[in-house]
Design an enzyme around this catalytic site. Structure first.
Site, PDB file in Angstrom:
ATOM      1  N   HIS A  30      15.833  14.274  13.862  1.00  0.00           N
ATOM      2  CA  HIS A  30      14.790  13.778  12.960  1.00  0.00           C
ATOM      3  C   HIS A  30      13.623  14.773  12.912  1.00  0.00           C
ATOM      4  O   HIS A  30      13.444  15.557  13.854  1.00  0.00           O
ATOM      5  CB  HIS A  30      14.230  12.444  13.480  1.00  0.00           C
ATOM      6  CG  HIS A  30      15.153  11.273  13.335  1.00  0.00           C
ATOM      7  ND1 HIS A  30      15.485  10.466  14.406  1.00  0.00           N
ATOM      8  CD2 HIS A  30      15.792  10.761  12.261  1.00  0.00           C
ATOM      9  CE1 HIS A  30      16.288   9.497  13.974  1.00  0.00           C
ATOM     10  NE2 HIS A  30      16.492   9.653  12.687  1.00  0.00           N
ATOM     11  N   CYS A  68      10.708   7.124  19.223  1.00  0.00           N
ATOM     12  CA  CYS A  68      11.735   6.195  18.680  1.00  0.00           C
ATOM     13  C   CYS A  68      11.719   4.826  19.353  1.00  0.00           C
ATOM     14  O   CYS A  68      12.208   3.851  18.784  1.00  0.00           O
ATOM     15  CB  CYS A  68      13.135   6.735  18.894  1.00  0.00           C
ATOM     16  SG  CYS A  68      13.383   8.470  18.753  1.00  0.00           S
TER      17      CYS A  68
HETATM   18  N1  GLY Z   1      21.056   7.525  18.850  1.00  0.00           N
HETATM   19  C1  GLY Z   1      20.009   7.545  17.951  1.00  0.00           C
HETATM   20  C2  GLY Z   1      20.466   7.801  16.570  1.00  0.00           C
HETATM   21  O1  GLY Z   1      21.386   8.561  16.412  1.00  0.00           O
HETATM   22  O2  GLY Z   1      19.977   7.290  15.618  1.00  0.00           O
END
Ligand code: GLY
Length: 282
Positions: free
Chosen positions: A190, A277
């Site tokens: 991300h 996250c």
């Molecule tokens: N394991 C986090 C994701 O891939 O979204």
């Protein structure tokens, strides 16, 4: 591509742009987290760091929640959801701003249902949240808020249409945005795996992104290649949550007057997870 230019190419919405008082967006009172499920290790990952130990996952998550409380936040902790092994990464399900909430549409099929599972909780704090709609996809981990400006990451999870819809929603609430394409960067999942805004006009950036012209007006803390994972840090009130084990970065933060709070993240790192996250903060 400028996100607002992209936004203007789409359907016109009734734009109500409110004045944009400068505010300190790292002042939070609340956080939503979700307890990791016993099938956490069955989630998605692109790294080869081994299988997470579930006892370690729970311990590290508990300490993370404790740290948020130490920073003054009230925690809403949702039960583990075994239908969605990645659902402890709640940040991907919504973008929360001081003026609005936008439910996302995660780009990984196995994670799509996480939004419905958290909708009611988010609605209890933000009545009538906005939504990203198909064919848009967007993960909250791709959205970096820097005061009144948002960086929108285009990734293998967030597509152009998702970014366009979010830019429209943000513009209606007086925020500007710009798009950063990270699809060619194999080292990050991300956008926020590679950058963080920590207040005081300061961005934390991995080397690969440090030269981006969009960051020119910011103070930049460059994270050494061997400490890249540490770039995913989170300013929460007076502290900056940082992953433990990255001494150069922690020292640099302290030298610049920030107050790092180190947290063990090894078990979440194995599943591509980072500090941001694990919570939705507001
Ligand atoms: N394991 C986090 C994701 O891939 O979204």
């Amino acid at each position: 591509m400028d996100a607002l230019a992209a936004a203007s190419a789409g359907p016109k919405l009734n734009a109500t742009v409110k004045p944009s008082p400068k505010r300190t967006r790292h002042v939070f009172k609340n956080a939503i987290v979700r307890i990791p499920g016993s099938n956490f290790a069955q989630g998605l990952t692109t790294v080869w760091l081994g299988v997470p130990r579930f006892d370690g996952v729970l311990q590290q998550h508990a300490r993370y929640c404790e740290a948020l409380r130490e920073c003054g936040l009230t925690i809403t902790a949702l039960d583990a959801d075994l239908d969605y092994p990645d659902s402890t990464f709640v940040e991907d399900t919504a973008v929360l701003t001081a003026r609005s909430a936008i439910l996302t549409r995660p780009g990984a099929r196995s994670r799509e249902g996480e939004v419905a599972a958290i909708h009611q909780t988010i609605s209890s704090f933000f009545p009538a949240p906005l939504e990203i709609e198909a064919p848009g996809t967007l993960d909250g981990g791709d959205i970096c808020e820097a005061e009144n400006h948002f960086f929108l990451g285009l990734s293998h999870r967030t597509n152009e249409e998702g970014a366009r819809q979010l830019a429209v929603h943000l513009a209606r609430h007086g925020y500007t945005s710009s798009v950063i394409d990270v699809r060619g960067m194999t080292s990050i999942l991300h956008l926020k795996s590679g950058i963080a805004y920590i207040g005081n006009n300061t961005l934390v950036v991995i080397e690969e992104m440090a030269g981006n012209p969009l960051f020119q007006s910011y103070e930049r803390i460059r994270v050494a290649v061997e400490e890249s994972y540490a770039a995913n840090c989170v300013r929460v009130n007076q502290r900056v949550l940082v992953a433990a084990g990255y001494p150069q970065f922690a020292a640099e933060l302290a030298a610049r007057g920030f107050n790092p709070l180190e947290l063990e993240m090894s078990e979440f790192q194995k599943m591509d997870g980072g500090l941001s996250c694990l919570s939705l903060r507001f």
